[in-house]
Write a protein that holds these residues in place. Structure first.
Motif, mmCIF file in Angstrom:
data_model
loop_
_atom_site.group_PDB
_atom_site.id
_atom_site.type_symbol
_atom_site.label_atom_id
_atom_site.label_comp_id
_atom_site.label_asym_id
_atom_site.label_seq_id
_atom_site.Cartn_x
_atom_site.Cartn_y
_atom_site.Cartn_z
ATOM 1 N N UNK A 38 0.831 -1.210 0.000
ATOM 2 C CA UNK A 38 0.000 0.000 0.000
ATOM 3 C C UNK A 38 0.861 1.254 0.000
ATOM 4 N N UNK A 39 1.948 1.205 0.776
ATOM 5 C CA UNK A 39 2.844 2.363 0.837
ATOM 6 C C UNK A 39 3.436 2.649 -0.535
ATOM 7 N N UNK A 40 3.903 1.590 -1.213
ATOM 8 C CA UNK A 40 4.503 1.788 -2.520
ATOM 9 C C UNK A 40 3.470 2.225 -3.554
ATOM 10 N N UNK A 41 2.224 1.755 -3.414
ATOM 11 C CA UNK A 41 1.176 2.217 -4.318
ATOM 12 C C UNK A 41 0.920 3.707 -4.144
ATOM 13 N N UNK A 42 0.940 4.158 -2.883
ATOM 14 C CA UNK A 42 0.774 5.587 -2.618
ATOM 15 C C UNK A 42 1.904 6.385 -3.241
ATOM 16 N N UNK A 99 10.587 12.095 4.841
ATOM 17 C CA UNK A 99 9.877 13.036 3.975
ATOM 18 C C UNK A 99 9.738 12.520 2.545
ATOM 19 N N UNK A 100 10.091 11.246 2.313
ATOM 20 C CA UNK A 100 9.776 10.598 1.049
ATOM 21 C C UNK A 100 10.763 10.811 -0.065
ATOM 22 N N UNK A 101 11.969 11.289 0.238
ATOM 23 C CA UNK A 101 12.954 11.515 -0.810
ATOM 24 C C UNK A 101 13.668 10.238 -1.212
ATOM 25 N N UNK A 102 13.693 9.252 -0.350
ATOM 26 C CA UNK A 102 14.234 7.941 -0.690
ATOM 27 C C UNK A 102 13.234 6.878 -0.275
ATOM 28 N N UNK A 103 13.305 5.732 -0.901
ATOM 29 C CA UNK A 103 12.305 4.694 -0.690
ATOM 30 C C UNK A 103 12.404 4.072 0.689
ATOM 31 N N UNK A 104 11.261 3.607 1.170
ATOM 32 C CA UNK A 104 11.243 2.820 2.403
ATOM 33 C C UNK A 104 11.925 1.490 2.113
ATOM 34 N N UNK A 105 12.855 1.057 2.934
ATOM 35 C CA UNK A 105 13.502 -0.230 2.682
ATOM 36 C C UNK A 105 12.531 -1.389 2.797
ATOM 37 N N UNK A 112 7.932 -7.814 9.527
ATOM 38 C CA UNK A 112 8.401 -6.461 9.825
ATOM 39 C C UNK A 112 7.701 -5.467 8.913
ATOM 40 N N UNK A 113 7.107 -4.427 9.510
ATOM 41 C CA UNK A 113 6.380 -3.413 8.764
ATOM 42 C C UNK A 113 6.791 -2.013 9.222
ATOM 43 N N UNK A 114 8.048 -1.657 9.027
ATOM 44 C CA UNK A 114 8.488 -0.318 9.432
ATOM 45 C C UNK A 114 7.868 0.747 8.535
ATOM 46 N N UNK A 115 7.725 1.932 9.079
ATOM 47 C CA UNK A 115 7.165 3.049 8.333
ATOM 48 C C UNK A 115 8.295 3.900 7.763
ATOM 49 N N UNK A 116 7.917 5.052 7.225
ATOM 50 C CA UNK A 116 8.911 5.985 6.692
ATOM 51 C C UNK A 116 9.753 6.612 7.796
ATOM 52 N N UNK A 117 9.293 6.499 9.038
ATOM 53 C CA UNK A 117 10.110 6.950 10.176
ATOM 54 C C UNK A 117 11.084 5.818 10.499
ATOM 55 N N UNK A 118 12.137 5.713 9.698
ATOM 56 C CA UNK A 118 12.991 4.532 9.696
ATOM 57 C C UNK A 118 14.444 4.932 9.898
ATOM 58 N N UNK A 119 15.101 4.285 10.861
ATOM 59 C CA UNK A 119 16.543 4.487 11.085
ATOM 60 C C UNK A 119 17.271 3.258 10.561
ATOM 61 N N UNK A 120 18.179 3.465 9.630
ATOM 62 C CA UNK A 120 18.894 2.368 9.003
ATOM 63 C C UNK A 120 19.918 1.755 9.962
ATOM 64 N N UNK A 121 20.182 0.466 9.767
ATOM 65 C CA UNK A 121 21.264 -0.207 10.468
ATOM 66 C C UNK A 121 20.939 -0.737 11.846
#
Length: 305
Positions: A38-42, A99-105, A112-121
């Motif tokens: 759904x996120x990617x469709x948006x 803020x949507x400038x790079x894709x959600x991993x 696992x269903x992380x949102x765009x509020x995502x810290x890598x690593x």
């Protein structure tokens, strides 16, 4: 002293990032079950790419992110000219993802269903052994060993308030869509602020929690009640940089906690520690109320920046 000031200044900005992304900047809110498809469709509907901002951003929100960028630049300059050895790269990437400038991993772990509020690593797993890992959770064993203080204080309060009818309340109508009418909370701390009036009702619990120096996150601390024959619907809280411990206080037989299709029960006086960016749900099939103390804290792999 200068270093402390900078960290406090950024902490306030960081809280604003979290609050804003939870209420409009990102497509995924904390209490809505949204799949990655759904996120990617948006994203596709908005024709997002690496050089475009999230189409939902208002002018005011864009100004906020510009302010955040300015703050990050100031902190980066400090670390570049000091001996801290800390990098800002992960925080900058977090801001770009939020803020949507790079894709959600894409999730690397089932459920696992992380949102765009995502810290890598950061390590991602549904359940954590907090008591067994004193290096990352130095407070956990002490909390379990003194859990009788919290249990006794809750029982006394419930007795005074006739089984808690005037004590617990739902947080919001939005939350009740997921949490259900059977779930309610009594908050001691949220967004870094202790509720003085509520803490007066649980002075020994408050003093214990303060003494343990738990690195509390934005959602803080609350007593949570789940009524008989009720449950919380499957959902993800999205934020992979916050972990949650449930301290069992009063657990009727048959109550369960499912995280990423792994089902466990709470144990009175013991911690069940989870990553709520995994899909999770709960159930209370009994005829009694279930009580836990919920403690949200920063993921232990976050550094001082």
């Amino acid at each position: 002293m200068q270093y402390t000031h900078i960290n406090v200044h950024f902490s306030l900005r960081y809280r604003r990032i979290i609050s804003l992304t939870a209420f409009g900047v990102s497509f995924v809110t904390s209490y809505t079950r949204v799949t990655h498809d759904a996120i990617y469709n948006l994203r596709n509907a908005c024709n997002l790419n690496s050089s475009t901002k999230v189409c939902a951003l208002s002018e005011r929100q864009m100004q906020f992110w510009e302010d955040v960028d300015d703050g990050l630049k100031n902190i980066s300059r400090y670390h570049e000219t000091s001996s801290t050895g800390l990098s800002m790269d992960r925080i900058k990437t977090f801001a770009k993802t939020a803020r949507g400038e790079i894709s959600i991993p894409q999730p690397s772990v089932v459920g696992h269903q992380p949102s765009e509020e995502y810290v890598h690593g950061l390590t991602a797993k549904p359940f954590w052994d907090a008591r067994g890992d004193s290096a990352q959770f130095p407070w956990a064993e002490k909390l379990e060993d003194q859990s009788h203080i919290i249990i006794e204080e809750l029982e006394a309060k419930l007795a005074r308030d006739q089984a808690g009818n005037s004590l617990f309340a739902g947080d919001s109508s939005l939350q009740n869509q997921v949490m259900g009418s059977g779930w309610s909370a009594y908050r001691l701390q949220r967004l870094g602020v202790w509720n003085a009036e509520n803490c007066k009702e649980f002075p020994r619990t408050y003093n214990l929690l303060q003494s343990l120096e738990i690195p509390l996150a934005v959602r803080g601390v609350c007593f949570a009640k789940q009524g008989p024959q009720s449950g919380v619907q499957p959902h993800s809280d999205g934020r992979n940089f916050i972990l949650t411990s449930h301290l069992g206080l009063k657990i009727p037989e048959g109550c369960w906690f499912d995280v990423a299709n792994e089902k466990k029960s709470w144990i009175e006086g013991k911690l069940t520690t989870v990553d709520t960016s995994f899909e999770h749900s709960t159930g209370n099939p009994s005829n009694e109320d279930r009580y836990v103390l919920i403690v949200d804290f920063w993921h232990p792999e976050l550094n001082d920046v």
